[in-house]
Design a protein around this motif. Structure first.
Motif, PDB file in Angstrom:
ATOM      1  N   CYS A 174      19.603  35.332  36.846  1.00 41.28           N
ATOM      2  CA  CYS A 174      20.324  35.218  35.583  1.00 41.28           C
ATOM      3  C   CYS A 174      20.735  36.590  35.067  1.00 41.28           C
ATOM      4  CB  CYS A 174      19.461  34.498  34.550  1.00 41.28           C
ATOM      5  SG  CYS A 174      20.309  34.143  32.996  1.00 41.28           S
ATOM      6  N   ARG A 175      19.851  37.563  35.187  1.00 42.62           N
ATOM      7  CA  ARG A 175      20.185  38.925  34.771  1.00 42.62           C
ATOM      8  C   ARG A 175      21.382  39.445  35.572  1.00 42.62           C
ATOM      9  NH1 ARG A 175      18.436  40.069  29.775  1.00 42.62           N
ATOM     10  NH2 ARG A 175      16.183  40.179  29.581  1.00 42.62           N
ATOM     11  N   ARG A 176      21.390  39.157  36.858  1.00 36.54           N
ATOM     12  CA  ARG A 176      22.509  39.601  37.708  1.00 36.54           C
ATOM     13  C   ARG A 176      23.789  38.872  37.334  1.00 36.54           C
ATOM     14  NH1 ARG A 176      23.469  37.958  42.959  1.00 36.54           N
ATOM     15  NH2 ARG A 176      21.291  37.287  43.198  1.00 36.54           N
ATOM     16  N   ALA A 177      23.677  37.573  37.048  1.00 35.22           N
ATOM     17  CA  ALA A 177      24.849  36.811  36.622  1.00 35.22           C
ATOM     18  C   ALA A 177      25.428  37.400  35.332  1.00 35.22           C
ATOM     19  CB  ALA A 177      24.477  35.342  36.424  1.00 35.22           C
ATOM     20  N   GLU A 178      24.546  37.788  34.425  1.00 37.68           N
ATOM     21  CA  GLU A 178      25.016  38.402  33.184  1.00 37.68           C
ATOM     22  C   GLU A 178      25.763  39.701  33.477  1.00 37.68           C
ATOM     23  OE1 GLU A 178      23.266  40.238  28.977  1.00 37.68           O
ATOM     24  OE2 GLU A 178      21.886  39.555  30.552  1.00 37.68           O
ATOM     25  N   ALA A 183      28.598  35.474  27.822  1.00 34.50           N
ATOM     26  CA  ALA A 183      27.640  36.556  28.075  1.00 34.50           C
ATOM     27  C   ALA A 183      26.401  36.398  27.202  1.00 34.50           C
ATOM     28  CB  ALA A 183      28.297  37.915  27.833  1.00 34.50           C
ATOM     29  N   LYS A 184      26.600  35.979  25.954  1.00 35.53           N
ATOM     30  CA  LYS A 184      25.456  35.765  25.063  1.00 35.53           C
ATOM     31  C   LYS A 184      24.533  34.686  25.622  1.00 35.53           C
ATOM     32  CE  LYS A 184      27.813  36.994  20.726  1.00 35.53           C
ATOM     33  NZ  LYS A 184      28.289  36.470  19.424  1.00 35.53           N
ATOM     34  N   TYR A 185      25.124  33.630  26.134  1.00 35.15           N
ATOM     35  CA  TYR A 185      24.317  32.528  26.667  1.00 35.15           C
ATOM     36  C   TYR A 185      23.469  33.007  27.841  1.00 35.15           C
ATOM     37  CZ  TYR A 185      22.987  27.913  28.374  1.00 35.15           C
ATOM     38  OH  TYR A 185      22.263  26.820  28.778  1.00 35.15           O
ATOM     39  N   LEU A 186      24.056  33.755  28.749  1.00 34.16           N
ATOM     40  CA  LEU A 186      23.304  34.232  29.911  1.00 34.16           C
ATOM     41  C   LEU A 186      22.207  35.204  29.491  1.00 34.16           C
ATOM     42  CD1 LEU A 186      26.242  34.715  32.428  1.00 34.16           C
ATOM     43  CD2 LEU A 186      24.482  32.941  32.482  1.00 34.16           C
TER      44      LEU A 186
END
Length: 230
Positions: free
Chosen positions: A176-180, A197-200
């Motif tokens: 998830c951090r990488r997806a963000e 971006a806030k959601y991730l």
């Protein structure tokens, strides 16, 4: 690649995901008459349209597959897969929050739709169809607060551990951090909604908290970081 609304989209919009999104998010049972009316008809899973290294956004643009938009879409799809794996471990233990993971996977589909619709080339109808507001962000915050109230305060760094459910949720958190990080340049370029971006960002906090909560429910010990003094 899958065909959606007459457009070829990345794997993040694949047919199987659409079916699960219909069932979990819209309350439409797979196999029902309503489902048969709404499902996308695809004759083949491969289209050959990406063989030359280009793919299409929802707005119809053809972009290289290493474009930031497809990097963001691919990593978001990877995140959904990581959550799906963690979900299976959680089901095995009968955890009560599985429905939340289902909903999150549906939200990631919505994020994919938003990212796959670059604002610079989108018509009003595109934007209306793929908008992403802040309500899901607020829902994550509510869930986080509920679980934090049931957990002991953190006094040390913990390592991914605490049983298969917990460890797999930690893995999903890292993805998830990488997806963000992948989505952020798209948002900063003004091509996707900032709420994505806030959601991730909030989702990684949720997955961390949920990993701890899963370990607690299973009575598993979390591994505490200790400094190596050698």
């Amino acid at each position: 690649m899958a065909l959606v609304a007459g457009r070829a989209l990345p794997l993040a919009r694949a047919v199987g995901k659409q079916l699960r999104a219909l069932e979990y998010c819209k309350g439409i049972k797979v196999g029902s008459s309503e489902y048969k009316q709404k499902k996308t008809k695809v004759t083949k899973i491969y289209t050959k349209t990406g063989d030359k290294g280009f793919s299409s956004t929802f707005t119809g643009e053809r972009r290289p597959k290493d474009d930031q938009i497809f990097e963001a879409l691919g990593t978001t799809d990877e995140l959904s897969s990581a959550i799906g794996l963690a979900r299976e471990f959680c089901i095995d233990h009968g955890h009560p929050f599985v429905d939340q993971l289902d909903k999150i996977q549906c939200m990631l589909q919505d994020i994919g739709s938003n990212v796959a619709t670059p604002i610079s080339s989108a018509r009003e109808s595109h934007l209306k169809r793929t908008s992403f507001d802040d309500k899901p962000v607020l829902e994550l915050e509510q869930w986080i607060d509920e679980y934090c109230d049931q957990l002991p305060p953190l006094t040390s760094f913990i390592l991914p551990s605490g049983g298969k459910s917990s460890a797999s949720l930690h893995l999903a958190r890292a993805v998830c951090r990488r997806a963000e990080r992948c989505v952020l340049p798209v948002v900063q370029a003004g091509e996707a909604d900032p709420n994505v971006a806030k959601y991730l960002n909030r989702l990684s906090d949720y997955l961390f908290t949920l990993a701890r909560y899963a370990a607690k429910l299973e009575g598993s010990q979390e591994t505490i970081y200790t400094k190596n003094d050698q």
